[in-house]
Design an enzyme around this catalytic site. Structure first.
Site, PDB file in Angstrom:
ATOM      1  NE  ARG A 114      -6.282 -12.227   4.900  1.00 41.55           N
ATOM      2  CZ  ARG A 114      -6.967 -11.086   4.987  1.00 41.55           C
ATOM      3  NH1 ARG A 114      -6.877 -10.166   4.032  1.00 41.55           N
ATOM      4  NH2 ARG A 114      -7.734 -10.823   6.019  1.00 41.55           N
ATOM      5  CG  HIS A 160      -5.365  -5.954  -0.524  1.00 41.41           C
ATOM      6  ND1 HIS A 160      -6.554  -6.081   0.157  1.00 41.41           N
ATOM      7  CD2 HIS A 160      -5.461  -6.775  -1.604  1.00 41.41           C
ATOM      8  CE1 HIS A 160      -7.344  -6.912  -0.503  1.00 41.41           C
ATOM      9  NE2 HIS A 160      -6.711  -7.351  -1.573  1.00 41.41           N
ATOM     10  CE  LYS A 218      -3.965  -2.141   2.396  1.00 45.42           C
ATOM     11  NZ  LYS A 218      -4.876  -2.048   3.570  1.00 45.42           N
ATOM     12  CD  GLU A 277      -9.089  -8.725  -3.471  1.00 45.19           C
ATOM     13  OE1 GLU A 277      -7.932  -9.188  -3.329  1.00 45.19           O
ATOM     14  OE2 GLU A 277      -9.894  -8.605  -2.525  1.00 45.19           O
ATOM     15  NE  ARG A 334      -2.490  -5.698   7.208  1.00 41.01           N
ATOM     16  CZ  ARG A 334      -3.659  -6.157   6.779  1.00 41.01           C
ATOM     17  NH1 ARG A 334      -4.324  -7.073   7.493  1.00 41.01           N
ATOM     18  NH2 ARG A 334      -4.171  -5.726   5.635  1.00 41.01           N
TER      19      ARG A 334
HETATM   20  P1  IDP Z   1      -7.860  -6.836   5.463  1.00 38.69           P
HETATM   21  O1  IDP Z   1      -7.017  -5.865   4.660  1.00 38.69           O
HETATM   22  O2  IDP Z   1      -7.087  -7.394   6.625  1.00 38.69           O
HETATM   23  O3  IDP Z   1      -8.491  -7.906   4.616  1.00 38.69           O
HETATM   24  P2  IDP Z   1     -10.510  -5.652   5.659  1.00 38.69           P
HETATM   25  O4  IDP Z   1     -11.430  -5.842   6.804  1.00 38.69           O
HETATM   26  O5  IDP Z   1     -10.837  -6.341   4.373  1.00 38.69           O
HETATM   27  O6  IDP Z   1      -9.028  -6.001   6.140  1.00 38.69           O
HETATM   28  O7  IDP Z   1     -10.428  -4.069   5.404  1.00 38.69           O
HETATM   29  C1  IDP Z   1      -9.804  -3.585   4.245  1.00 38.69           C
HETATM   30  C2  IDP Z   1      -8.906  -2.437   4.642  1.00 38.69           C
HETATM   31  O8  IDP Z   1      -9.709  -1.361   5.152  1.00 38.69           O
HETATM   32  C3  IDP Z   1      -7.928  -2.718   5.775  1.00 38.69           C
HETATM   33  O9  IDP Z   1      -6.748  -3.367   5.348  1.00 38.69           O
HETATM   34  C4  IDP Z   1      -7.635  -1.331   6.297  1.00 38.69           C
HETATM   35  O10 IDP Z   1      -6.727  -0.629   5.450  1.00 38.69           O
HETATM   36  C5  IDP Z   1      -9.015  -0.684   6.186  1.00 38.69           C
HETATM   37  N1  IDP Z   1      -9.810  -0.828   7.427  1.00 38.69           N
HETATM   38  C6  IDP Z   1     -10.402  -1.949   7.905  1.00 38.69           C
HETATM   39  N2  IDP Z   1     -11.050  -1.708   9.065  1.00 38.69           N
HETATM   40  C7  IDP Z   1     -10.863  -0.392   9.318  1.00 38.69           C
HETATM   41  C8  IDP Z   1     -11.285   0.471  10.394  1.00 38.69           C
HETATM   42  O11 IDP Z   1     -11.967   0.066  11.331  1.00 38.69           O
HETATM   43  N3  IDP Z   1     -10.887   1.779  10.325  1.00 38.69           N
HETATM   44  C9  IDP Z   1     -10.128   2.266   9.285  1.00 38.69           C
HETATM   45  N4  IDP Z   1      -9.726   1.481   8.264  1.00 38.69           N
HETATM   46  C10 IDP Z   1     -10.073   0.173   8.281  1.00 38.69           C
HETATM   47 MG    MG Z   2     -10.047  -7.849   3.226  1.00 33.12          MG
END
Ligand code: IDP
Ligand code: MG
Length: 150
Positions: A85, A115, A9, A126, A102
């Protein structure tokens, strides 16, 4: 062999972590078959994160993902999706274990560096947003017997 899709990112690019992140996946034994730097468009970010449309963080997330260059990657390997993951770590920094990308480098839930597709369906959704089939290299890794047997 299973494919996974990854984006380094904008925060990770700005922090000079491209090499560190690619190194981890290479050293694990995943085969790099696609790699490009690009500026994500709003259209691409919207398609990628369509499942989050309507969430409170959606607009900010799209703004973040389009704020600067990213590095998109495709890797191949046994159980690549779950493996990647696991190496990326949990979304929330307080839940991301040390040893994960992370867990080692992120302190912000949005700006969490990487991501990674979370299922075969996510890869199918994607990956084509960022790579055409011709963009992806087809080659035999010289190390495949070490990494892939069994
Ligand atoms: P992931 O990247 O671990 O799969 P997802 O729940 O799919 O997580 O969320 C996509 C992206 O959205 C996250 O990687 C993060 O950058 C952002 N995100 C997720 N939850 C939050 C939040 O509660 N606040 C702000 N950004 C969030
Ligand atoms: Mg996700």
């Amino acid at each position: 062999m299973e494919r996974s899709f990854i984006i380094i990112k904008p925060d990770a690019v700005q922090r000079g972590l491209i090499g560190e992140i690619i190194r981890r996946f290479e050293q694990k034994g995943l085969k790099l078959v696609g790699l490009k730097m690009l500026q994500v468009t709003r259209e691409q970010a919207g398609r990628q994160y369509s499942c989050h449309l309507g969430r409170p963080f959606y607009d900010s997330l799209v703004q973040f993902m389009t704020s600067g260059p990213v590095c998109a990657m495709t890797v191949e390997g046994k159980n690549a999706i779950n493996l990647v993951r696991k190496m990326v770590g949990a979304t929330a920094p307080e839940n991301a274990e040390p040893g994960t990308i992370r867990g080692d480098f992120a302190i912000n839930v949005q700006n969490n560096l990487v991501h990674a597709s979370d299922s075969a369906e996510s890869v199918a959704h994607e990956l084509p947003i960022y790579f055409s089939e011709q963009d992806l290299m087809k080659y035999d890794s010289a190390l495949k017997d070490w990494f892939c047997k069994g």
